[in-house]
Design an enzyme around this catalytic site. Structure first.
Site, PDB file in Angstrom:
ATOM      1  N   HIS A 137       5.105   2.544   6.936  1.00 35.20           N
ATOM      2  CA  HIS A 137       4.758   1.650   8.293  1.00 35.20           C
ATOM      3  C   HIS A 137       5.209   2.494   9.465  1.00 35.20           C
ATOM      4  CE1 HIS A 137       6.264  -1.661   5.362  1.00 35.20           C
ATOM      5  NE2 HIS A 137       4.725  -1.980   5.434  1.00 35.20           N
TER       6      HIS A 137
ATOM      7  N   LYS B 105       6.418 -16.742  -0.392  1.00 41.31           N
ATOM      8  CA  LYS B 105       6.643 -15.526  -1.056  1.00 41.31           C
ATOM      9  C   LYS B 105       8.251 -15.193  -0.781  1.00 41.31           C
ATOM     10  CE  LYS B 105       4.951 -10.822  -0.968  1.00 41.31           C
ATOM     11  NZ  LYS B 105       3.989  -9.920  -0.246  1.00 41.31           N
TER      12      LYS B 105
ATOM     13  N   ARG C  14      -3.675   3.415   2.059  1.00 43.81           N
ATOM     14  CA  ARG C  14      -2.749   4.321   1.200  1.00 43.81           C
ATOM     15  C   ARG C  14      -3.868   5.101   0.068  1.00 43.81           C
ATOM     16  NH1 ARG C  14       1.952  -0.086   0.517  1.00 43.81           N
ATOM     17  NH2 ARG C  14      -0.264  -1.292   0.930  1.00 43.81           N
TER      18      ARG C  14
ATOM     19  N   SER D 163       6.827  -1.528   0.487  1.00 40.49           N
ATOM     20  CA  SER D 163       8.176  -1.957   0.354  1.00 40.49           C
ATOM     21  C   SER D 163       8.581  -2.500  -0.939  1.00 40.49           C
ATOM     22  CB  SER D 163       8.052  -3.179   1.450  1.00 40.49           C
ATOM     23  OG  SER D 163       7.836  -2.767   2.494  1.00 40.49           O
TER      24      SER D 163
HETATM   25  P1  ADP Z   1       3.968  -3.367   1.704  1.00 36.56           P
HETATM   26  O1  ADP Z   1       4.755  -4.269   0.940  1.00 36.56           O
HETATM   27  O2  ADP Z   1       2.721  -2.889   0.602  1.00 36.56           O
HETATM   28  O3  ADP Z   1       4.468  -2.141   2.272  1.00 36.56           O
HETATM   29  P2  ADP Z   1       3.085  -4.555   4.013  1.00 36.56           P
HETATM   30  O4  ADP Z   1       2.427  -6.004   3.896  1.00 36.56           O
HETATM   31  O5  ADP Z   1       4.568  -4.712   4.465  1.00 36.56           O
HETATM   32  O6  ADP Z   1       2.802  -3.962   2.711  1.00 36.56           O
HETATM   33  O7  ADP Z   1       2.309  -3.727   4.812  1.00 36.56           O
HETATM   34  C1  ADP Z   1       1.786  -3.935   5.970  1.00 36.56           C
HETATM   35  C2  ADP Z   1       0.607  -2.834   6.047  1.00 36.56           C
HETATM   36  O8  ADP Z   1       1.131  -1.562   6.373  1.00 36.56           O
HETATM   37  C3  ADP Z   1      -0.417  -2.505   4.778  1.00 36.56           C
HETATM   38  O9  ADP Z   1      -1.565  -3.332   4.880  1.00 36.56           O
HETATM   39  C4  ADP Z   1      -0.922  -1.195   5.014  1.00 36.56           C
HETATM   40  O10 ADP Z   1      -1.990  -1.235   6.144  1.00 36.56           O
HETATM   41  C5  ADP Z   1       0.488  -0.604   5.885  1.00 36.56           C
HETATM   42  N1  ADP Z   1       1.305   0.197   5.051  1.00 36.56           N
HETATM   43  C6  ADP Z   1       2.204  -0.053   4.162  1.00 36.56           C
HETATM   44  N2  ADP Z   1       2.587   0.785   3.460  1.00 36.56           N
HETATM   45  C7  ADP Z   1       2.022   1.991   3.990  1.00 36.56           C
HETATM   46  C8  ADP Z   1       2.243   3.520   3.805  1.00 36.56           C
HETATM   47  N3  ADP Z   1       2.999   4.043   2.929  1.00 36.56           N
HETATM   48  N4  ADP Z   1       1.684   4.368   4.440  1.00 36.56           N
HETATM   49  C9  ADP Z   1       0.367   3.765   5.399  1.00 36.56           C
HETATM   50  N5  ADP Z   1       0.319   2.506   5.659  1.00 36.56           N
HETATM   51  C10 ADP Z   1       1.087   1.502   4.993  1.00 36.56           C
END
Ligand code: ADP
Length: 178
Positions: free
Chosen positions: A36, A60, A109, A146
């Site tokens: 992120h 959730k 990703r 996450s």
């Molecule tokens: P997650 O629980 O899959 O990490 P989130 O809803 O918190 O997802 O993530 C928000 C956004 O951040 C995702 O839609 C994606 O665009 C981006 N994101 C999440 N993890 C990554 C990563 N490892 N690399 C790049 N972008 C990411």
């Protein structure tokens, strides 16, 4: 001779946008990972203002409360003067309209992200002409989510290097309480 017709979409100026927009990086951030952070930092380098918006999703189950997630994001993005942290529920396009935001920035990703993200992007454009800008994930973090971090940490695996140090400590504390 067939003439190619110009694209029907109106330009940013026709829509009355500022040339350099304020963008939003939406997500659950439960908790924020280095994946992120990589996207947030890169967006902060490209756009004038970046709003990181934590989705309030009461249905959730989350490991951290929205307040905790916001606070961790504030701490780990403190060095970027043009990044602010907010929260939202309901439609992202409504949050965008209320905050003068013309575009969403998302990290992609893998191909598995693409189908869902494209659907959301097209729907957001259709509903409110909100654009979506995709950034390819840093290959160092393209496997990272996450939920995977939480699962590994829950079983005692080492997630250092995958989340900021602050989050590492919070994860240990929270999982020890359980
Ligand atoms: P997650 O629980 O899959 O990490 P989130 O809803 O918190 O997802 O993530 C928000 C956004 O951040 C995702 O839609 C994606 O665009 C981006 N994101 C999440 N993890 C990554 C990563 N490892 N690399 C790049 N972008 C990411």
């Amino acid at each position: 001779m067939t003439l190619v017709s110009p694209p029907k979409s109106s330009t940013g100026e026709q829509k009355g946008w500022e040339r350099v927009p304020r963008v939003v990086c939406p997500g659950s951030f439960d908790p924020v990972t280095n994946g992120h952070l990589d996207i947030i930092a890169r967006a902060a380098g490209v756009y004038d203002e970046v709003v990181v918006a934590v989705l309030i999703n009461v249905t959730k189950q989350s490991l951290f409360t929205v307040d905790e997630r916001v606070e961790m994001l504030q701490q780990v993005t403190g060095q970027y003067a043009n990044v602010t942290i907010d929260r939202f529920h309901g439609l992202l396009v409504d949050f965008c309209a209320a905050n003068g935001i013309s575009a969403v920035v998302k990290g992609l990703r893998a191909v598995s992200d693409f189908e869902y993200e494209m659907q959301m992007a097209q729907m957001n454009y259709r509903m409110a002409k909100v654009e979506t800008m995709f950034m390819t994930a840093n290959p160092d973090y393209s496997f990272l989510s996450s939920s995977l971090v939480k699962e590994i940490a829950r079983y005692g695996g080492d997630v250092s290097g995958l989340v900021p140090d602050l989050v590492l400590g919070r994860l240990r504390e929270r999982l020890a309480e359980k």
